[in-house]
Design a protein around this motif. Structure first.
Motif, PDB file in Angstrom:
ATOM      1  N   LEU A 162       0.835  -1.209   0.000  1.00  0.00           N
ATOM      2  CA  LEU A 162       0.000   0.000   0.000  1.00  0.00           C
ATOM      3  C   LEU A 162       0.865   1.253   0.000  1.00  0.00           C
ATOM      4  O   LEU A 162       0.541   2.248  -0.664  1.00  0.00           O
ATOM      5  N   ARG A 163       1.964   1.202   0.735  1.00  0.00           N
ATOM      6  CA  ARG A 163       2.847   2.364   0.774  1.00  0.00           C
ATOM      7  C   ARG A 163       3.467   2.617  -0.601  1.00  0.00           C
ATOM      8  O   ARG A 163       3.556   3.757  -1.054  1.00  0.00           O
ATOM      9  N   TYR A 164       3.889   1.556  -1.248  1.00  0.00           N
ATOM     10  CA  TYR A 164       4.449   1.699  -2.605  1.00  0.00           C
ATOM     11  C   TYR A 164       3.386   2.239  -3.558  1.00  0.00           C
ATOM     12  O   TYR A 164       3.663   3.116  -4.398  1.00  0.00           O
ATOM     13  N   PHE A 165       2.168   1.706  -3.442  1.00  0.00           N
ATOM     14  CA  PHE A 165       1.082   2.142  -4.324  1.00  0.00           C
ATOM     15  C   PHE A 165       0.810   3.630  -4.165  1.00  0.00           C
ATOM     16  O   PHE A 165       0.683   4.372  -5.159  1.00  0.00           O
ATOM     17  N   VAL A 166       0.711   4.098  -2.929  1.00  0.00           N
ATOM     18  CA  VAL A 166       0.428   5.516  -2.685  1.00  0.00           C
ATOM     19  C   VAL A 166       1.563   6.381  -3.226  1.00  0.00           C
ATOM     20  O   VAL A 166       1.328   7.446  -3.834  1.00  0.00           O
ATOM     21  N   ALA A 167       2.805   5.948  -3.017  1.00  0.00           N
ATOM     22  CA  ALA A 167       3.944   6.731  -3.500  1.00  0.00           C
ATOM     23  C   ALA A 167       3.922   6.854  -5.027  1.00  0.00           C
ATOM     24  O   ALA A 167       4.145   7.940  -5.584  1.00  0.00           O
ATOM     25  N   VAL A 168       3.639   5.750  -5.734  1.00  0.00           N
ATOM     26  CA  VAL A 168       3.584   5.803  -7.207  1.00  0.00           C
ATOM     27  C   VAL A 168       2.412   6.668  -7.651  1.00  0.00           C
ATOM     28  O   VAL A 168       2.524   7.461  -8.610  1.00  0.00           O
TER      29      VAL A 168
ATOM     30  N   ALA B 177     -10.198   4.222  -6.917  1.00  0.00           N
ATOM     31  CA  ALA B 177     -11.029   3.744  -5.809  1.00  0.00           C
ATOM     32  C   ALA B 177     -10.168   3.320  -4.617  1.00  0.00           C
ATOM     33  O   ALA B 177     -10.547   3.520  -3.451  1.00  0.00           O
ATOM     34  N   LEU B 178      -9.002   2.740  -4.891  1.00  0.00           N
ATOM     35  CA  LEU B 178      -8.155   2.235  -3.804  1.00  0.00           C
ATOM     36  C   LEU B 178      -7.406   3.337  -3.075  1.00  0.00           C
ATOM     37  O   LEU B 178      -7.171   3.222  -1.863  1.00  0.00           O
ATOM     38  N   LEU B 179      -7.049   4.410  -3.786  1.00  0.00           N
ATOM     39  CA  LEU B 179      -6.153   5.412  -3.211  1.00  0.00           C
ATOM     40  C   LEU B 179      -6.642   5.998  -1.883  1.00  0.00           C
ATOM     41  O   LEU B 179      -5.879   6.019  -0.908  1.00  0.00           O
ATOM     42  N   PRO B 180      -7.888   6.479  -1.759  1.00  0.00           N
ATOM     43  CA  PRO B 180      -8.301   7.042  -0.447  1.00  0.00           C
ATOM     44  C   PRO B 180      -8.307   5.993   0.664  1.00  0.00           C
ATOM     45  O   PRO B 180      -7.993   6.313   1.813  1.00  0.00           O
ATOM     46  N   TRP B 181      -8.654   4.755   0.326  1.00  0.00           N
ATOM     47  CA  TRP B 181      -8.633   3.685   1.340  1.00  0.00           C
ATOM     48  C   TRP B 181      -7.202   3.389   1.777  1.00  0.00           C
ATOM     49  O   TRP B 181      -6.938   3.190   2.975  1.00  0.00           O
ATOM     50  N   ALA B 182      -6.297   3.338   0.829  1.00  0.00           N
ATOM     51  CA  ALA B 182      -4.903   3.065   1.165  1.00  0.00           C
ATOM     52  C   ALA B 182      -4.337   4.164   2.066  1.00  0.00           C
ATOM     53  O   ALA B 182      -3.622   3.885   3.041  1.00  0.00           O
ATOM     54  N   ARG B 183      -4.635   5.412   1.698  1.00  0.00           N
ATOM     55  CA  ARG B 183      -4.157   6.525   2.532  1.00  0.00           C
ATOM     56  C   ARG B 183      -4.734   6.438   3.945  1.00  0.00           C
ATOM     57  O   ARG B 183      -4.054   6.707   4.938  1.00  0.00           O
ATOM     58  N   ARG B 184      -6.020   6.051   4.050  1.00  0.00           N
ATOM     59  CA  ARG B 184      -6.670   5.957   5.359  1.00  0.00           C
ATOM     60  C   ARG B 184      -6.040   4.845   6.195  1.00  0.00           C
ATOM     61  O   ARG B 184      -5.771   5.014   7.381  1.00  0.00           O
ATOM     62  N   VAL B 185      -5.801   3.682   5.556  1.00  0.00           N
ATOM     63  CA  VAL B 185      -5.190   2.562   6.279  1.00  0.00           C
ATOM     64  C   VAL B 185      -3.798   2.947   6.776  1.00  0.00           C
ATOM     65  O   VAL B 185      -3.451   2.717   7.948  1.00  0.00           O
ATOM     66  N   LEU B 186      -2.991   3.527   5.905  1.00  0.00           N
ATOM     67  CA  LEU B 186      -1.635   3.922   6.304  1.00  0.00           C
ATOM     68  C   LEU B 186      -1.668   4.997   7.379  1.00  0.00           C
ATOM     69  O   LEU B 186      -0.854   4.989   8.307  1.00  0.00           O
ATOM     70  N   GLY B 187      -2.622   5.929   7.274  1.00  0.00           N
ATOM     71  CA  GLY B 187      -2.763   6.962   8.301  1.00  0.00           C
ATOM     72  C   GLY B 187      -3.148   6.374   9.645  1.00  0.00           C
ATOM     73  O   GLY B 187      -2.625   6.773  10.696  1.00  0.00           O
ATOM     74  N   ASP B 188      -4.095   5.392   9.622  1.00  0.00           N
ATOM     75  CA  ASP B 188      -4.516   4.754  10.870  1.00  0.00           C
ATOM     76  C   ASP B 188      -3.361   3.972  11.506  1.00  0.00           C
ATOM     77  O   ASP B 188      -3.197   3.979  12.726  1.00  0.00           O
TER      78      ASP B 188
ATOM     79  N   LYS C 133       7.481  -4.868  -8.777  1.00  0.00           N
ATOM     80  CA  LYS C 133       7.087  -6.230  -8.425  1.00  0.00           C
ATOM     81  C   LYS C 133       5.944  -6.232  -7.401  1.00  0.00           C
ATOM     82  O   LYS C 133       4.970  -6.988  -7.541  1.00  0.00           O
ATOM     83  N   GLN C 134       6.041  -5.394  -6.374  1.00  0.00           N
ATOM     84  CA  GLN C 134       5.016  -5.378  -5.334  1.00  0.00           C
ATOM     85  C   GLN C 134       3.698  -4.797  -5.848  1.00  0.00           C
ATOM     86  O   GLN C 134       2.618  -5.241  -5.444  1.00  0.00           O
ATOM     87  N   ILE C 135       3.772  -3.824  -6.748  1.00  0.00           N
ATOM     88  CA  ILE C 135       2.544  -3.286  -7.336  1.00  0.00           C
ATOM     89  C   ILE C 135       1.856  -4.355  -8.173  1.00  0.00           C
ATOM     90  O   ILE C 135       0.624  -4.506  -8.129  1.00  0.00           O
TER      91      ILE C 135
ATOM     92  N   PHE D  91       7.177   5.388 -11.415  1.00  0.00           N
ATOM     93  CA  PHE D  91       7.736   4.310 -10.610  1.00  0.00           C
ATOM     94  C   PHE D  91       9.131   4.638 -10.086  1.00  0.00           C
ATOM     95  O   PHE D  91       9.446   4.413  -8.920  1.00  0.00           O
ATOM     96  N   THR D  92       9.983   5.187 -10.984  1.00  0.00           N
ATOM     97  CA  THR D  92      11.364   5.465 -10.585  1.00  0.00           C
ATOM     98  C   THR D  92      11.427   6.549  -9.516  1.00  0.00           C
ATOM     99  O   THR D  92      12.170   6.428  -8.532  1.00  0.00           O
ATOM    100  N   HIS D  93      10.642   7.609  -9.710  1.00  0.00           N
ATOM    101  CA  HIS D  93      10.642   8.693  -8.709  1.00  0.00           C
ATOM    102  C   HIS D  93      10.092   8.202  -7.368  1.00  0.00           C
ATOM    103  O   HIS D  93      10.592   8.588  -6.302  1.00  0.00           O
ATOM    104  N   ALA D  94       9.074   7.363  -7.424  1.00  0.00           N
ATOM    105  CA  ALA D  94       8.503   6.822  -6.180  1.00  0.00           C
ATOM    106  C   ALA D  94       9.533   5.941  -5.465  1.00  0.00           C
ATOM    107  O   ALA D  94       9.696   6.015  -4.235  1.00  0.00           O
ATOM    108  N   ALA D  95      10.255   5.108  -6.240  1.00  0.00           N
ATOM    109  CA  ALA D  95      11.269   4.236  -5.644  1.00  0.00           C
ATOM    110  C   ALA D  95      12.363   5.048  -4.974  1.00  0.00           C
ATOM    111  O   ALA D  95      12.840   4.708  -3.884  1.00  0.00           O
TER     112      ALA D  95
END
Length: 308
Positions: free
Chosen positions: A6-12, A63-74, A34-36, A18-22
């Motif tokens: 999820l952290r990789y997904f949010v960063a990308v 659809a996933l982005l706000p949920w991912a941010r919420r999970v990581l924030g929690d 690979k993880q994405i 991909f390269t800048h996120a990495a």
């Protein structure tokens, strides 16, 4: 679905690359890709439109982005809260103590603990040892100062100090000129007596009965503060712990020729790991009992048992 995915997904998603996120994540770009891909396989939908030079979110990614941010924030909030509790920047500590300790040792220990850890809420329960044991059983207290020995399958104890019980005498009382008295000397002497439930009451009655008499009660059923005040007013004498008579009280301390003693210690549940706050408070009390400046103020007849 893993947290790092999820952290990789949010960063990308935020970098659109991909390269800048990495680079921002401090990991190799192939690991991010690979993880994405694994995340997309698990979800059964592509999360990014992969284009030359950058990426864009698919409807599934949007659809996933706000949920991912919420999970990581929690998760971060939970980790932060645990760190604050572990580092004692906040939290709660429920303590119990007998009345004699609530008027002597406990206030000094609590003041020091509060000064060191002001964010920790302190809850104090003043009661007799039997009531404190019940509160520990029920989980209402983290730690309690009680009278030992205490044999209980749920609780474990640590001795702290042993002290004498002494006779508190009004300044104008006939016994006030004595340095020591025998229990037998209290036959017929009016006494101010603690209420039912106090260990001091049962100790006093037992000592008098061993000497062959029943105590003469001037007042029956008082709490610690009331016993000291009524004794100072001249109503009678009282057998009290030496720790409550610090030399500034308007009472004369007369020691017993055949010493009566009691042992004070910590009690806590043996099936529950002590909280960081409880462990710190326990260590602070032990250290306090070994400080020369503090020990110098303690009454005669008190022996520290706990290791610093």
């Amino acid at each position: 679905m893993q947290t790092h995915q999820l952290r990789y997904f949010v960063a990308v998603a935020e970098q659109r690359h991909f390269t800048h996120a990495a680079r921002d994540l401090g990991v190799a770009q192939p690991s991010v890709s690979k993880q994405i891909r694994k995340l997309e396989e698990e979800l059964g939908a592509p999360l990014f439109h992969r284009m030359k030079g950058n990426v864009a979110l698919t409807p599934a990614g949007e659809a996933l982005l706000p949920w991912a941010r919420r999970v990581l924030g929690d998760l971060e909030a939970a980790a932060s809260e645990v760190r604050e509790l572990t580092e004692l920047r906040r939290g709660r500590l429920a303590l119990g103590a007998t009345p004699s300790l609530s008027t002597s040792l406990l206030p000094r220990a609590l003041a020091r603990f509060h000064e060191t850890y002001p964010g920790v809420e302190l809850v104090a329960n003043e009661a007799g040892s039997r009531d404190l044991v019940s509160a520990l059983e029920q989980g209402a207290l983290d730690l309690a100062l009680v009278i030992l020995p205490l044999r209980h399958e749920v609780l474990e104890t640590t001795p702290l100090f042993r002290e004498e019980l002494v006779v508190a005498v009004p300044l104008e009382h006939p016994l006030s000129s004595r340095r020591t008295v025998a229990i037998a000397d209290l036959r017929g002497v009016p006494m101010v007596m603690f209420r039912e439930g106090y260990d001091l009451r049962s100790s006093t009655f037992a000592a008098c009965r061993r000497a062959g008499f029943e105590p003469t009660l001037a007042v029956d059923g008082a709490e610690m503060d009331g016993v000291l005040r009524m004794t100072a007013a001249g109503i009678g004498v009282a057998i009290v712990p030496s720790i409550v008579l610090d030399g500034v009280s308007p009472l004369r301390v007369v020691r017993l020729a055949q010493a009566l003693t009691r042992t004070i210690g910590f009690a806590q549940r043996r099936d529950r790991r002590p909280s960081r706050a409880a462990a710190e408070f326990s260590a602070m009390v032990r250290a306090l009992l070994h400080e020369r400046a503090f020990v110098a103020r303690l009454p005669k007849g008190l022996t520290v048992l706990a290791e610093a």
